[in-house]
Design a protein around this motif. Structure first.
Motif, PDB file in Angstrom:
ATOM      1  N   THR A  29       1.120   4.184  -2.765  1.00  0.00           N
ATOM      2  CA  THR A  29       0.952   5.496  -2.750  1.00  0.00           C
ATOM      3  C   THR A  29       2.118   6.343  -3.009  1.00  0.00           C
ATOM      4  OG1 THR A  29      -0.485   4.897  -0.733  1.00  0.00           O
ATOM      5  CG2 THR A  29       0.338   6.995  -0.754  1.00  0.00           C
TER       6      THR A  29
ATOM      7  N   LEU B 135      -5.310  -2.303  -4.930  1.00  0.00           N
ATOM      8  CA  LEU B 135      -4.448  -3.186  -3.792  1.00  0.00           C
ATOM      9  C   LEU B 135      -4.512  -4.622  -4.264  1.00  0.00           C
ATOM     10  CD1 LEU B 135      -2.723  -2.647  -1.211  1.00  0.00           C
ATOM     11  CD2 LEU B 135      -4.546  -2.853   0.100  1.00  0.00           C
TER      12      LEU B 135
ATOM     13  N   ARG C  42       0.844  -1.173   0.278  1.00  0.00           N
ATOM     14  CA  ARG C  42      -0.006  -0.142   0.170  1.00  0.00           C
ATOM     15  C   ARG C  42       0.917   1.391   0.087  1.00  0.00           C
ATOM     16  NH1 ARG C  42      -5.235   0.954   1.791  1.00  0.00           N
ATOM     17  NH2 ARG C  42      -5.388  -1.088   2.576  1.00  0.00           N
TER      18      ARG C  42
ATOM     19  N   GLU D  80      -3.776   7.042  -2.526  1.00  0.00           N
ATOM     20  CA  GLU D  80      -4.047   5.682  -1.673  1.00  0.00           C
ATOM     21  C   GLU D  80      -4.645   4.742  -2.628  1.00  0.00           C
ATOM     22  OE1 GLU D  80      -3.934   4.217   1.371  1.00  0.00           O
ATOM     23  OE2 GLU D  80      -2.531   5.827   2.101  1.00  0.00           O
TER      24      GLU D  80
ATOM     25  N   THR E 177      -1.991  -4.936  -7.142  1.00  0.00           N
ATOM     26  CA  THR E 177      -0.675  -5.053  -6.484  1.00  0.00           C
ATOM     27  C   THR E 177      -0.240  -6.224  -5.923  1.00  0.00           C
ATOM     28  OG1 THR E 177      -0.846  -2.507  -6.234  1.00  0.00           O
ATOM     29  CG2 THR E 177       0.918  -3.453  -5.267  1.00  0.00           C
TER      30      THR E 177
END
Length: 298
Positions: A78, A90, A74, A84, A93
């Motif tokens: 960012t 996320l 995270r 965010e 990722t």
């Protein structure tokens, strides 16, 4: 009705003679049947792969993405994108992290890191980084001491006015040096002399070593900055030919205080500490190895 005793004895005797014959026939069939060969070879390959295949695959086939990994991913997202990540970003990722981990493990299992120059250099860089990561920033007192010990490195450059007369080696060939020396003798007697046309002006004002080196070569600049002022000297070789040079005004600026060059001094001192830490770490590691090296001819 039971067969007579003699007949049963005869049948058993015939069966005993028939069994070896059938076994031999079956064995011959196994030896010569291609399908049997295929089955046996396949079984052998399967067993061999089961025994050796583990060496070609990662020993750990379990990947766990921890909560700490999620926090780190995270933060990376960012930092990279300036916002965010939402749940989908996320998740993507994290999937990319798993993909990278799988590929990384498989590459190691296949030995792809061996004899790879890029991987080798990256690992060396990481070792040097680890050796220098604990280097501390200098205090004000340490910075002042370092500046005082290297004050000459931060002195403003000396600047000179240069008058030059050019003699082309392309035009004059081997006679260029003799012609320049004759002109030098004439100038020393107060007579007129003339060289060849040149792309730079005859008079160059407020030249430092960097500027002269850029235009005429580092060797020329180094030699010129050492010449006495007020007299013709030379010939001095440049990247273009030969020059007679007369130094006019020489300006040496006063030493600047630490406050003016503080950022540069700070960076130089930190770099010096990093270099020292890396050298110390290497020396410690190097002492554990015995190195055999052939004689290297000059």
């Amino acid at each position: 009705m039971l067969a007579p005793l003699g007949q049963r004895h005869f049948e058993r005797s015939q069966l005993k003679h028939a069994l070896p014959t059938r076994a031999a026939q079956a064995w011959q069939w196994l030896i010569h049947e291609p399908f049997v060969h295929f089955v046996v070879l396949g079984a052998f390959i399967f067993v061999l792969h089961a025994v050796t295949g583990a060496k070609d695959s990662p020993t750990d086939m379990h990947i766990t993405v921890t909560q700490d990994d999620v926090v780190r991913l995270r933060a990376q997202f960012t930092k990279q994108w300036g916002r965010e990540p939402d749940a989908a970003a996320l998740k993507e990722t994290a999937d990319n992290f798993v993909r990278e981990e799988v590929q990384y493990r498989e590459a190691l299992a296949r030995g792809l890191d061996k004899d790879d120059v890029i991987v080798r250099r990256r690992l060396v860089q990481k070792m040097e980084f680890l050796a220098s990561q604990d280097v501390s920033n200098p205090t004000d007192a340490e910075l002042q001491a370092y500046f005082d010990a290297h004050v000459a490195d931060y002195a403003p450059p000396t600047r000179v006015d240069v008058e030059q007369m050019f003699f082309s080696t392309d035009k004059r060939g081997g006679a260029a040096r003799a012609d320049a020396q004759k002109a030098l003798a004439a100038l020393a007697r107060g007579e007129m002399a003339q060289g060849d046309s040149f792309m730079l002006p005859t008079h160059l004002q407020q030249q430092d070593a960097v500027t002269l080196g850029r235009d005429l070569g580092a060797g020329f600049a180094e030699a010129v900055m050492k010449l006495p002022a007020g007299v013709w000297s030379g010939p001095v070789a440049s990247a273009h030919g030969l020059h007679l040079v007369k130094i006019g005004e020489r300006t040496t600026a006063a030493q600047v205080p630490l406050a003016v060059v503080r950022d540069k001094v700070f960076a130089d001192m930190v770099n010096a500490r990093v270099d020292a830490a890396r050298e110390a770490a290497y020396a410690q590691l190097r002492s554990q190895y015995t190195v055999v090296m052939p004689a290297i001819a000059p």
